[in-house]
Design a protein around this motif. Structure first.
Motif, PDB file in Angstrom:
ATOM      1  N   PHE A 144       0.830  -1.198   0.000  1.00 44.40           N
ATOM      2  CA  PHE A 144       0.000   0.000   0.000  1.00 44.40           C
ATOM      3  C   PHE A 144       0.867   1.251   0.000  1.00 44.40           C
ATOM      4  N   GLY A 145       0.531   2.190  -0.878  1.00 41.51           N
ATOM      5  CA  GLY A 145       1.358   3.375  -1.047  1.00 41.51           C
ATOM      6  C   GLY A 145       0.963   4.567  -0.210  1.00 41.51           C
ATOM      7  N   GLY A 146      -0.167   4.471   0.509  1.00 43.89           N
ATOM      8  CA  GLY A 146      -0.616   5.591   1.320  1.00 43.89           C
ATOM      9  C   GLY A 146      -0.148   5.492   2.758  1.00 43.89           C
ATOM     10  N   ARG A 147      -0.814   6.234   3.598  1.00 42.12           N
ATOM     11  CA  ARG A 147      -0.462   6.271   5.017  1.00 42.12           C
ATOM     12  C   ARG A 147      -1.263   5.220   5.781  1.00 42.12           C
ATOM     13  N   LEU A 258      -4.765  -5.244   0.634  1.00 44.42           N
ATOM     14  CA  LEU A 258      -4.422  -3.896   0.217  1.00 44.42           C
ATOM     15  C   LEU A 258      -3.661  -3.956  -1.102  1.00 44.42           C
ATOM     16  N   VAL A 259      -3.867  -2.938  -1.905  1.00 47.23           N
ATOM     17  CA  VAL A 259      -3.147  -2.778  -3.164  1.00 47.23           C
ATOM     18  C   VAL A 259      -2.473  -1.411  -3.125  1.00 47.23           C
ATOM     19  N   PRO A 260      -1.569  -1.103  -4.049  1.00 47.16           N
ATOM     20  CA  PRO A 260      -0.826   0.158  -3.945  1.00 47.16           C
ATOM     21  C   PRO A 260      -1.690   1.404  -3.782  1.00 47.16           C
ATOM     22  N   GLY A 261      -2.844   1.433  -4.441  1.00 42.67           N
ATOM     23  CA  GLY A 261      -3.671   2.640  -4.380  1.00 42.67           C
ATOM     24  C   GLY A 261      -4.884   2.546  -3.491  1.00 42.67           C
ATOM     25  N   GLY A 262      -5.063   1.429  -2.771  1.00 39.64           N
ATOM     26  CA  GLY A 262      -6.258   1.308  -1.946  1.00 39.64           C
ATOM     27  C   GLY A 262      -6.440  -0.104  -1.433  1.00 39.64           C
ATOM     28  N   VAL A 263      -7.676  -0.592  -1.517  1.00 35.78           N
ATOM     29  CA  VAL A 263      -7.992  -1.931  -1.014  1.00 35.78           C
ATOM     30  C   VAL A 263      -8.827  -2.676  -2.038  1.00 35.78           C
TER      31      VAL A 263
END
Length: 352
Positions: A144-147, A258-263
């Motif tokens: 996951f790329g977010g916080r 989870l995926v890089p931009g979300g779920v």
């Protein structure tokens, strides 16, 4: 340094234990890792309020004063109350002192800390759970790329204004933080099962009564009443009730990864996320007791009341129902604290 009793932890459980030990004439010291009074209440999110009115959120001997203009006190009011309680009863708190380990030492328990070593005839562990947040092993967390943050790190919706936020968890923390974020973010609230809101007129008073009734029934060999779990999972405090009634607290089932931009869910559906807030609970903070080697297969220390079965000089206080009904709450910790103090006084041969 020598004392009869060392209490590890200076928040509500430690203070309640200190109150009862003082009344019994037992010599003790409270070691608190925090630099100021108030325990974990100093570190909660900005909008947190208690489930109960002040009078029903009190430690033994001192009624919590009303919070002007609010039925349910906020966290800062609790901090102020704990500070006043500590001073009122002149409880011997040393801080900041971080306990590193509790060891057997002949007739004593040796408490090693960053500020020195204490030898005591008995120890009360009252460190709570806030310092050990639990994060589930969900696939893709490292992708996951977010916080990502846990309940303990959340403070205010302003930190997430305009962002896509996913809140994970169907308990009180999850519902309250989701309600906090519902107005200023693109919110997705996910839970393991459909959220169960308690009736709007139920607050901490009823929860304490339900928990106590369950413990009494079990102790008497009667049918399990189900306790708090039979009523629901989420107390409908005013902010939660308001968001729910406006249709802003509609929960989705738990995603699978989870995926890089979300779920992503099992059917391939996805939701964008800039941040994921894990409101997934806590575990008891007991690493300081590791040298005693008391944990069973499930990681829990066997207790009889508050006393450790395999180390009668050790009592555990404030970790939830397994150390006393509702003992992780302000109103609930008083009774098990009294019982622990009485057992320790008897162990020490102190007149009661």
């Amino acid at each position: 340094m020598h004392t009869q009793v060392v209490i590890v932890g200076g928040s509500q459980s430690g203070l309640a234990a200190g109150y009862h030990l003082r009344r019994l004439g037992v010599d003790f010291v409270i070691l608190d890792a925090q630099s100021t009074p108030g325990g974990a209440w100093q570190h909660t999110w900005d909008s947190l309020h208690l489930f109960s009115p002040a009078a029903y959120s009190s430690l033994p001997g001192r009624i919590m004063p009303p919070h002007t203009g609010q039925e349910y006190p906020d966290a800062q009011h609790v901090v102020d109350y704990l500070n006043d309680y500590e001073k009122r009863y002149e409880l011997p708190v040393e801080r900041p002192v971080r306990v590193l380990g509790v060891h057997r030492d002949g007739h004593f328990l040796r408490v090693e800390a960053d500020a020195g070593t204490w030898r005591a005839r008995a120890v009360i562990s009252a460190t709570g759970t806030w310092w050990r947040p639990f994060l589930p092993a969900v696939p893709g967390r490292s992708d996951f790329g977010g916080r990502q943050l846990h309940t303990v790190e959340y403070r205010s919706p302003q930190d997430f204004a305009g962002l896509h936020v996913i809140v994970v968890g169907g308990g009180n923390s999850g519902a309250q933080i989701a309600a906090d974020l519902a107005y200023d973010t693109e919110l997705t609230w996910v839970t393991q099962r459909p959220p169960r809101f308690l009736a709007d007129d139920i607050d901490g008073r009823a929860l304490f009564d339900a928990s106590t009734a369950r413990r009494r029934a079990l102790d008497a060999g009667r049918t399990d009443t189900g306790g708090v779990a039979s009523l629901g999972d989420i107390v409908a405090v005013p902010p939660v009730r308001a968001a729910r009634d406006r249709g802003l607290l509609t929960a989705s089932p738990m995603f699978t990864r989870l995926v890089p931009g979300g779920v992503e869910w099992a059917d391939g559906a996805r939701a964008k996320a800039d941040a994921v807030i894990w409101c997934t609970g806590f575990r008891p903070a007991l690493s300081h007791l590791a040298p005693l080697r008391l944990r069973g297969r499930r990681g829990q220390i066997a207790t009889l009341g508050t006393r450790a079965v395999d180390e009668p000089r050790l009592h555990l206080l404030g970790y939830g129902d397994w150390t006393g009904p509702a003992s992780a709450t302000l109103i609930g910790v008083g009774r098990p604290a009294r019982e622990a103090a009485r057992e320790i006084a008897a162990l020490l041969g102190t007149p009661q």
